[in-house]
Design a protein around this motif. Sequence first.
Motif, short mmCIF file in Angstrom:
data_model
loop_
_atom_site.label_atom_id
_atom_site.label_comp_id
_atom_site.label_asym_id
_atom_site.label_seq_id
_atom_site.Cartn_x
_atom_site.Cartn_y
_atom_site.Cartn_z
N ASP A 70 -16.76 -51.54 44.14
CA ASP A 70 -16.49 -52.05 42.79
C ASP A 70 -15.00 -51.99 42.52
N GLY A 71 -14.20 -51.71 43.55
CA GLY A 71 -12.76 -51.59 43.42
C GLY A 71 -12.31 -50.14 43.27
N GLU A 72 -13.23 -49.26 42.95
CA GLU A 72 -12.92 -47.84 42.79
C GLU A 72 -13.72 -46.96 43.74
N MET A 73 -14.98 -47.32 43.95
CA MET A 73 -15.89 -46.48 44.71
C MET A 73 -16.54 -47.30 45.82
N ASN A 74 -16.79 -46.64 46.96
CA ASN A 74 -17.48 -47.25 48.08
C ASN A 74 -18.96 -46.92 47.99
N LEU A 75 -19.80 -47.94 48.11
CA LEU A 75 -21.24 -47.76 48.21
C LEU A 75 -21.65 -48.30 49.57
N THR A 76 -22.08 -47.42 50.45
CA THR A 76 -22.52 -47.81 51.78
C THR A 76 -24.03 -47.89 51.79
N ILE A 77 -24.54 -49.03 52.21
CA ILE A 77 -25.98 -49.21 52.40
C ILE A 77 -26.19 -49.18 53.91
N ARG A 78 -26.92 -48.19 54.39
CA ARG A 78 -27.07 -48.00 55.82
C ARG A 78 -28.54 -47.92 56.21
N SER A 79 -28.81 -48.14 57.48
CA SER A 79 -30.17 -48.00 58.00
C SER A 79 -30.65 -46.57 57.83
N CYS A 80 -31.95 -46.41 57.72
CA CYS A 80 -32.55 -45.07 57.59
C CYS A 80 -32.18 -44.21 58.79
N LYS A 81 -32.06 -42.93 58.54
CA LYS A 81 -31.75 -41.96 59.58
C LYS A 81 -32.98 -41.68 60.45
N ALA A 82 -32.71 -41.25 61.68
CA ALA A 82 -33.78 -40.90 62.62
C ALA A 82 -33.96 -39.39 62.65
N ALA A 83 -35.08 -38.94 63.15
CA ALA A 83 -35.41 -37.50 63.17
C ALA A 83 -34.37 -36.67 63.92
N GLY A 84 -33.75 -37.20 64.95
CA GLY A 84 -32.79 -36.43 65.75
C GLY A 84 -31.38 -36.40 65.21
N ASP A 85 -31.09 -37.13 64.13
CA ASP A 85 -29.74 -37.16 63.59
C ASP A 85 -29.39 -35.82 62.94
N ALA A 86 -28.18 -35.32 63.22
CA ALA A 86 -27.75 -34.02 62.67
C ALA A 86 -27.75 -34.02 61.15
N ASP A 87 -27.47 -35.17 60.56
CA ASP A 87 -27.37 -35.26 59.09
C ASP A 87 -28.54 -36.05 58.51
N VAL A 88 -29.73 -35.88 59.08
CA VAL A 88 -30.90 -36.63 58.61
C VAL A 88 -31.18 -36.38 57.13
N GLY A 89 -30.84 -35.19 56.64
CA GLY A 89 -31.01 -34.89 55.22
C GLY A 89 -32.39 -34.38 54.88
N GLU A 90 -32.52 -33.90 53.66
CA GLU A 90 -33.77 -33.28 53.21
C GLU A 90 -34.91 -34.29 53.12
N GLY A 91 -34.60 -35.58 52.95
CA GLY A 91 -35.64 -36.60 52.85
C GLY A 91 -36.32 -36.90 54.17
N GLY A 92 -35.69 -36.49 55.28
CA GLY A 92 -36.26 -36.69 56.60
C GLY A 92 -36.05 -38.09 57.14
N ALA A 93 -36.55 -38.31 58.33
CA ALA A 93 -36.43 -39.60 59.01
C ALA A 93 -37.12 -40.69 58.19
N GLY A 94 -36.51 -41.85 58.13
CA GLY A 94 -37.10 -42.98 57.44
C GLY A 94 -36.93 -42.97 55.93
N PHE A 95 -36.31 -41.93 55.38
CA PHE A 95 -36.11 -41.83 53.93
C PHE A 95 -35.25 -42.98 53.41
N GLU A 96 -35.68 -43.58 52.30
CA GLU A 96 -34.89 -44.60 51.62
C GLU A 96 -34.41 -44.04 50.29
N GLY A 97 -33.12 -44.15 50.04
CA GLY A 97 -32.55 -43.66 48.79
C GLY A 97 -31.16 -43.12 49.03
N ILE A 98 -30.65 -42.36 48.06
CA ILE A 98 -29.30 -41.80 48.22
C ILE A 98 -29.34 -40.75 49.31
N HIS A 99 -28.51 -40.93 50.32
CA HIS A 99 -28.47 -40.03 51.47
C HIS A 99 -27.37 -39.00 51.33
#
Length: 142
Positions: free
Chosen positions: A42-71
């Motif tokens: 928006d000129g101030e902030m970056n919003l990255t839309i990325r593919s869902c994380k996989a189970a083996g990713d170090a930063d998969v997050g609390e939502g787990g593999a396949g989670f859609e939403g704010i990562h």
Amino acid sequence: MPKIKHIAMTAKDPHKVAAFYMELFGMEEVGRSGDSHVYLSDGEMNLTIRSCKAAGDADVGEGGAGFEGIHHIGFVVDDVAEYSEKALKVGAKMLSPAKAAVGAGTGGATPPGREGPTNAEVKISGPNGVVLDMSETGWIGN
């Protein structure tokens, strides 16, 4: 003072989700990384839309593999090494080592007016499991 400059969202169809934000809010596409990442601003902030994380990713997050939403949320800080030490002292979990590489965090694109390494970034998780990025230079579009 650190500033929030980046939010990353995971989606099964990053291009469809990016189109929604561009059409609804007038965000501008400022970069892509293959089919897996669309970088908006928006000129101030970056919003990255990325593919869902996989189970083996170090930063998969609390939502787990396949989670859609704010990562994760990204903060620009003055010194990544200093804030990495501080994060560990206050109980953060280190998810990735600090790195400095041309194109890191920018989808391989060097933002206009920036030379040399474009990002020094480390990923941590806070007490509630939310993944946080810390960068010295920010992300494309901010």
